[in-house]
Design an enzyme around this catalytic site. Structure first.
Site, PDB file in Angstrom:
ATOM      1  N   GLY A   1     -16.703  24.713  38.282  1.00  0.00           N
ATOM      2  CA  GLY A   1     -15.561  23.875  37.932  1.00  0.00           C
ATOM      3  C   GLY A   1     -14.263  24.667  37.819  1.00  0.00           C
ATOM      4  O   GLY A   1     -13.180  24.118  38.055  1.00  0.00           O
TER       5      GLY A   1
ATOM      6  N   GLU B   1     -23.212  26.518  41.501  1.00  0.00           N
ATOM      7  CA  GLU B   1     -24.002  25.404  40.927  1.00  0.00           C
ATOM      8  C   GLU B   1     -25.424  25.372  41.465  1.00  0.00           C
ATOM      9  O   GLU B   1     -26.350  24.961  40.769  1.00  0.00           O
ATOM     10  CB  GLU B   1     -23.312  24.068  41.212  1.00  0.00           C
ATOM     11  CG  GLU B   1     -22.021  23.837  40.437  1.00  0.00           C
ATOM     12  CD  GLU B   1     -20.787  24.392  41.114  1.00  0.00           C
ATOM     13  OE1 GLU B   1     -20.915  25.173  42.094  1.00  0.00           O
ATOM     14  OE2 GLU B   1     -19.681  24.046  40.666  1.00  0.00           O
TER      15      GLU B   1
HETATM   16  N1  CAA Z   1     -20.799  27.378  30.424  1.00  0.00           N
HETATM   17  C1  CAA Z   1     -21.039  27.684  29.147  1.00  0.00           C
HETATM   18  N2  CAA Z   1     -20.959  28.920  28.658  1.00  0.00           N
HETATM   19  C2  CAA Z   1     -20.612  29.904  29.509  1.00  0.00           C
HETATM   20  C3  CAA Z   1     -20.341  29.669  30.864  1.00  0.00           C
HETATM   21  C4  CAA Z   1     -20.445  28.315  31.318  1.00  0.00           C
HETATM   22  N3  CAA Z   1     -20.164  27.981  32.591  1.00  0.00           N
HETATM   23  N4  CAA Z   1     -20.056  30.831  31.459  1.00  0.00           N
HETATM   24  C5  CAA Z   1     -20.123  31.786  30.508  1.00  0.00           C
HETATM   25  N5  CAA Z   1     -20.459  31.222  29.329  1.00  0.00           N
HETATM   26  C6  CAA Z   1     -20.667  31.886  28.028  1.00  0.00           C
HETATM   27  C7  CAA Z   1     -21.965  32.663  28.003  1.00  0.00           C
HETATM   28  O1  CAA Z   1     -23.033  31.804  27.717  1.00  0.00           O
HETATM   29  C8  CAA Z   1     -21.687  33.659  26.919  1.00  0.00           C
HETATM   30  O2  CAA Z   1     -21.823  33.014  25.677  1.00  0.00           O
HETATM   31  P1  CAA Z   1     -22.759  33.686  24.500  1.00  0.00           P
HETATM   32  O3  CAA Z   1     -22.035  34.952  24.173  1.00  0.00           O
HETATM   33  O4  CAA Z   1     -22.709  32.677  23.427  1.00  0.00           O
HETATM   34  O5  CAA Z   1     -24.085  33.915  25.112  1.00  0.00           O
HETATM   35  C9  CAA Z   1     -20.184  33.963  27.104  1.00  0.00           C
HETATM   36  O6  CAA Z   1     -19.664  32.870  27.840  1.00  0.00           O
HETATM   37  C10 CAA Z   1     -19.952  35.235  27.896  1.00  0.00           C
HETATM   38  O7  CAA Z   1     -20.644  35.126  29.119  1.00  0.00           O
HETATM   39  P2  CAA Z   1     -21.653  36.271  29.645  1.00  0.00           P
HETATM   40  O8  CAA Z   1     -22.252  37.008  28.505  1.00  0.00           O
HETATM   41  O9  CAA Z   1     -22.589  35.627  30.624  1.00  0.00           O
HETATM   42  O10 CAA Z   1     -20.595  37.223  30.403  1.00  0.00           O
HETATM   43  P3  CAA Z   1     -20.899  38.206  31.622  1.00  0.00           P
HETATM   44  O11 CAA Z   1     -19.636  39.006  31.774  1.00  0.00           O
HETATM   45  O12 CAA Z   1     -22.187  38.899  31.437  1.00  0.00           O
HETATM   46  O13 CAA Z   1     -21.080  37.248  32.902  1.00  0.00           O
HETATM   47  C11 CAA Z   1     -20.520  35.406  34.386  1.00  0.00           C
HETATM   48  C12 CAA Z   1     -20.011  36.496  33.390  1.00  0.00           C
HETATM   49  C13 CAA Z   1     -21.106  36.064  35.627  1.00  0.00           C
HETATM   50  C14 CAA Z   1     -19.326  34.539  34.744  1.00  0.00           C
HETATM   51  C15 CAA Z   1     -21.624  34.560  33.671  1.00  0.00           C
HETATM   52  O14 CAA Z   1     -21.128  34.142  32.407  1.00  0.00           O
HETATM   53  C16 CAA Z   1     -22.023  33.319  34.431  1.00  0.00           C
HETATM   54  O15 CAA Z   1     -22.765  33.401  35.408  1.00  0.00           O
HETATM   55  N6  CAA Z   1     -21.537  32.132  33.976  1.00  0.00           N
HETATM   56  C17 CAA Z   1     -21.917  30.847  34.581  1.00  0.00           C
HETATM   57  C18 CAA Z   1     -21.250  30.631  35.917  1.00  0.00           C
HETATM   58  C19 CAA Z   1     -21.696  29.322  36.492  1.00  0.00           C
HETATM   59  O16 CAA Z   1     -22.845  29.082  36.823  1.00  0.00           O
HETATM   60  N7  CAA Z   1     -20.716  28.388  36.649  1.00  0.00           N
HETATM   61  C20 CAA Z   1     -20.965  27.075  37.206  1.00  0.00           C
HETATM   62  C21 CAA Z   1     -21.130  26.093  36.093  1.00  0.00           C
HETATM   63  S1  CAA Z   1     -21.696  24.522  36.660  1.00  0.00           S
HETATM   64  C22 CAA Z   1     -20.316  23.702  37.168  1.00  0.00           C
HETATM   65  O17 CAA Z   1     -19.231  24.214  37.153  1.00  0.00           O
HETATM   66  C23 CAA Z   1     -20.561  22.281  37.632  1.00  0.00           C
HETATM   67  C24 CAA Z   1     -19.488  21.673  38.437  1.00  0.00           C
HETATM   68  O18 CAA Z   1     -19.076  22.105  39.483  1.00  0.00           O
HETATM   69  C25 CAA Z   1     -18.954  20.415  38.037  1.00  0.00           C
END
Ligand code: CAA
Length: 258
Positions: free
Chosen positions: A109, A132
């Site tokens: 998003g 996603e």
């Molecule tokens: N939703 C909720 N929480 C999230 C998040 C997300 N999309 N991305 C990161 N966070 C949170 C983590 O859970 C973490 O929280 P906690 O400390 O409470 O565990 C905090 O943010 C820090 O994140 P990381 O510890 O994971 O940080 P990192 O530097 O190790 O990694 C990252 C960074 C690679 C971006 C990793 O956070 C990640 O892969 N995030 C998810 C990315 C993702 O899959 N996005 C797509 C979401 S689905 C979507 O967007 C649907 C749509 O199109 C409509």
């Protein structure tokens, strides 16, 4: 300002700035943040004292996607009945020129909301992706459509089917990004660009933006006709007369946005 909890809203002259501010969640786009961004952008849009809007995040993340923790327990009926994420369409419909200033992660998003903006200025550390598929779902805020229009089918398929990330240089080569700047310059560059746009005639900016949008919504002939009629319509603007007169008189124009 204005009681927002997930964003910071500022105005600098004719530029409105919205900063996503959920640092503990890498600016993940939960429902509350979405409501606030739409409200702030709509308020700027209705204020003709604002001529451009900058949307930005932090140096680590523009936004790491929709809030996965908030979505985990939702059912099909929940998302269908609430038309989940459709409120973002109101951000995309803003008439004022918008600039996404992207540093760090713009994923899911986050990438989709950045792509709703008219210009996308990326910091050198920016990383884009639609991961996603790794969550067992697909983009839901326009990613399959806007990414494909921006970078073409080949790269859109590559990114959306594998979930891999793309760095700023690849994003610029692919046509997703307007320009890349050193990370520490990002906000200044975005605000300077917004000030430049906001110094132009606002009705002319609306017209230019609407005409470019037609390129994605119509045939070439229809789009060219739309452009020509819109160009003709600018001759009804005081700003058009002022702009051309100022050129002839070798002085800077004074646009009244009328
Ligand atoms: N939703 C909720 N929480 C999230 C998040 C997300 N999309 N991305 C990161 N966070 C949170 C983590 O859970 C973490 O929280 P906690 O400390 O409470 O565990 C905090 O943010 C820090 O994140 P990381 O510890 O994971 O940080 P990192 O530097 O190790 O990694 C990252 C960074 C690679 C971006 C990793 O956070 C990640 O892969 N995030 C998810 C990315 C993702 O899959 N996005 C797509 C979401 S689905 C979507 O967007 C649907 C749509 O199109 C409509």
């Amino acid at each position: 300002q204005n009681g927002y909890e997930n964003i910071i809203v500022e105005r600098r002259g004719r530029v409105g700035i919205i900063t996503l501010n959920r640092p503990h969640a890498l600016n993940a786009l939960n429902a509350a943040l979405m409501t606030e961004v739409v409200a702030a952008a709509t308020e700027f849009d209705q204020d003709h004292g604002i001529g451009a809007i900058v949307l930005t995040g932090s140096e680590k993340a523009f936004a790491a996607g929709a809030d996965i923790k908030e979505m985990t327990s939702l059912t099909y009926a929940d998302v269908l009945l609430s038309d989940f994420f459709s409120a973002w369409d109101r951000f995309a419909a803003v008439r004022t020129p918008t600039i996404a200033a992207v540093a760090g992660y713009a994923l899911g998003g986050g990438c989709e909301v950045a792509m709703m903006c008219d210009l996308l200025i990326a910091a050198e550390n920016a990383r884009f992706g639609q991961p996603e598929i790794t969550l067992g779902t697909i983009p839901g805020i326009g990613g399959t459509q806007r990414l494909t229009r921006a970078v073409g089918k080949a790269k859109a398929m590559d990114l959306i089917l594998t979930g891999r990330l793309m760095d700023a240089a690849e994003a610029e080569r692919a046509g997703l990004v307007s320009r890349i700047v050193p990370t520490e310059r990002l906000l200044d560059e975005a605000i300077e660009t917004a000030e430049k746009i906001a110094s132009m005639s606002l009705p002319a900016a609306y017209a230019a933006k609407e005409a470019i949008a037609q390129a994605f919504e119509s045939t070439l002939a229809q789009g060219v006709t739309f452009e020509r009629r819109t160009f003709h319509a600018t001759f009804a603007l005081a700003d058009r007369a002022e702009g051309m007169t100022a050129f002839v008189e070798k002085r800077p124009p004074t646009f009244e946005h009328s």
